[in-house]
Design an enzyme around this catalytic site. Structure first.
Site, PDB file in Angstrom:
ATOM      1  N   GLU A   1       0.154  -1.059   5.865  1.00  0.00           N
ATOM      2  CA  GLU A   1       1.203  -0.484   6.729  1.00  0.00           C
ATOM      3  C   GLU A   1       0.974   1.008   6.942  1.00  0.00           C
ATOM      4  O   GLU A   1       1.182   1.529   8.037  1.00  0.00           O
ATOM      5  CB  GLU A   1       2.592  -0.718   6.094  1.00  0.00           C
ATOM      6  CG  GLU A   1       3.775  -0.425   7.012  1.00  0.00           C
ATOM      7  CD  GLU A   1       4.217   1.028   7.025  1.00  0.00           C
ATOM      8  OE1 GLU A   1       4.955   1.414   7.935  1.00  0.00           O
ATOM      9  OE2 GLU A   1       3.809   1.792   6.122  1.00  0.00           O
TER      10      GLU A   1
ATOM     11  N   ASP B   1       0.856  -1.189   0.000  1.00  0.00           N
ATOM     12  CA  ASP B   1       0.000   0.000   0.000  1.00  0.00           C
ATOM     13  C   ASP B   1       0.891   1.238   0.000  1.00  0.00           C
ATOM     14  O   ASP B   1       2.063   1.176   0.376  1.00  0.00           O
ATOM     15  CB  ASP B   1      -0.961   0.004   1.208  1.00  0.00           C
ATOM     16  CG  ASP B   1      -0.256   0.060   2.559  1.00  0.00           C
ATOM     17  OD1 ASP B   1       0.836  -0.537   2.697  1.00  0.00           O
ATOM     18  OD2 ASP B   1      -0.789   0.712   3.488  1.00  0.00           O
TER      19      ASP B   1
END
Ligand code: ZN
Length: 506
Positions: free
Chosen positions: A193, A126
């Site tokens: 994250e 991400d």
């Protein structure tokens, strides 16, 4: 008589000064660091063009993590997973893939020796959003993965798609050559994250704990091969993040009688709260050079300008001076101590009314030598005012444990860096941001936060900022690093703790 006494005192003072000066100079002159003599390892047959092409495509998926509206990008996450599957058929043929929480990928590359605890590498796919209104500031659009001028450009080029794709390339390279690890290798591609990792990394850690998987060490994103970390310092240094700071937010609140502003009392809610914040600012928590920060500087000391070298070699005398100096620079200050940042301040609604309530939020990043309890104690003592109520906000966490530099995992990583990045010193350091690694403190003692990314000072602004990019040459080095690291860490380690000639490609 008096004159003679004065002369004696002067003589002793001069003698004392001469002794101090010679100790200082001797210690400064004894500063010495030698990079271990390790032969360089190169891989001439890495298919770099294809690898770069794959990284470029990976950047084109808008796997954006936002606090709200996750659904908006969900299809991009799924398309990205399909892309990973189709890009590395051999990996998907030879490794087991477990999908955690629909979006995080956990691969298991089974080793031939079940007696060895596994190793693990993780990263995240991400990325943070591109701030609205800043798209046109980019040299190349952030989600096109343009390859130009020797770089791959785009969001995620550094953080962290180059990280995860370089280790996928490394595994693919080794599989193509029939390599079989002795130690089981786990690879995780986490999906959240940037918003805390609670649905990805945390669940991976839970899965490993539930299944009693023994993990020797975990490699995560983190510190780079940094160039020019200080003025006057030309030599690059590879830093391995062995610790991560803790996190604490405290709300301070003052409730007082309000009233008309025409006859203000001596104390007002805003005044009391401002004074508390000023006190915290003027009396920061203690800095800590000895220990990790001193170790970070160790290999750089011979290259430092003379005054820095002298001060660091003589902390017994210059500790205070150098602490002040480092305390002025935000990133060295953050490495030095628990930092204090007032982030929210609320008070008042009307210009002629004294507010009854004032509150502020202060965010602390806790140095591994401190803990939450000590910070609270410090805040209470420094503010020292019964009118102020303290409240700890959700999300506090203690600093991470510090990974031992004498652990085999650390030593092998250091050794691998020397093989792939010759003549670059390696030092342990504190990682100042947060990574998914923090979810793994119960899984393993050996958390290593390092990416073999060459970072210049201006790159700091590219991470989460504009014009994020990775150089093609550096991407080749990253792949080489992971190939070598897997080779070096695959087997039981030799008695010296370093891989010997016994590790050869089959
Ligand atoms: Zn990251």
């Amino acid at each position: 008589m008096l004159l003679r006494k004065a002369a004696t005192v002067l003589l002793f003072a001069l003698l004392g000064l001469a002794i101090v000066a010679s100790i200082v100079l001797y210690r400064t002159a004894s500063v010495h660091y030698e990079i271990p003599d390790v032969s360089e390892v190169q891989y001439d047959d890495i298919p770099l063009n294809d690898a770069v092409e794959r990284l470029s495509k990976a950047i084109q998926y808008q796997t954006v993590s936002t606090q709200e509206d996750r659904e908006h990008y969900l299809s991009e996450f799924h398309a990205f997973i399909d892309f990973v599957r189709s890009s590395y058929p051999l990996i998907h043929d030879k490794l087991d893939l477990k999908i955690i929480n629909n979006l995080t990928l956990l691969y298991k590359w089974e080793g031939s020796r079940p007696d060895l605890p596994a190793s693990m590498m993780q990263g995240h796919y991400d990325v943070v959003p591109v701030e609205p209104g800043t798209h046109e500031n980019w040299t190349h659009p952030p989600f096109e993965g343009v390859i130009a001028d020797g770089f791959v450009w785009g969001r995620g080029a550094i953080d962290d798609k180059s990280g995860i794709f370089s280790y996928l390339e490394a595994v693919n390279y080794l599989l193509e050559r029939g390599f079989e690890p002795e130690r089981t290798v786990y690879l995780a591609l986490n999906h959240d994250e940037e918003v805390g990792g609670r649905k990805g990394a945390r669940k991976v850690a839970d899965y490993l704990l539930d299944n009693e998987v023994e993990i020797e060490f975990l490699v995560d994103e983190g510190m780079p091969v940094a160039e020019k970390i200080m003025d006057g310092l030309e030599h690059p240094i590879a830093m391995i993040g062995v610790a991560e700071k803790g996190y604490l937010s405290i709300e301070l609140e003052v409730n007082m009688e309000g009233g008309h502003s025409s006859m203000p009392p001596r104390e007002t809610a805003i005044g009391v709260l401002s004074e508390a914040i000023t006190n915290l600012k003027q009396q920061p928590m203690q800095g800590r050079i000895p220990g990790l920060l001193r170790e970070t500087f160790e290999p750089l000391m011979p290259d430092l300008p003379f005054h820095y070298r002298m001060a660091l070699a003589n902390l017994w005398l210059f500790g205070g001076v150098i602490e002040d100096r480092l305390g002025y620079i935000p990133h060295t200050n953050a490495a030095l101590r628990t930092t204090i940042a007032p982030t929210i301040f609320h008070a008042g609604i009307k210009e002629n009314v004294l507010p009854q309530t004032a509150n502020a939020t202060i965010n602390f990043r806790i140095h591994p030598n401190d803990n939450i309890r000590e910070v609270l104690y410090y805040v209470q003592n420094t503010i020292d005012n019964d009118l102020i109520d303290l409240r700890v906000l959700d999300g506090a966490r203690e600093p991470s444990p510090v990974t031992s530099t004498s652990s085999e995992a650390y030593q092998l990583m250091k050794h691998t860096i020397h093989e792939v990045f010759p003549a670059i010193p390696v030092a342990p350091a504190m990682f100042l941001a947060a990574t998914d690694a923090r979810h793994f403190t119960e899984v393993t003692d050996n958390l290593l936060r390092f990416r073999p990314i060459r970072a210049r000072p201006d790159d700091r602004g590219r991470i989460h900022g504009t014009d994020e990019r990775i150089s093609v040459d550096n991407y080749g080095e990253m792949i080489a690093f992971y190939i070598r690291f897997i080779e070096n860490t695959t087997s039981g380690l030799s008695a010296t703790g370093l891989p010997g000639a016994q590790i050869a490609m089959p």
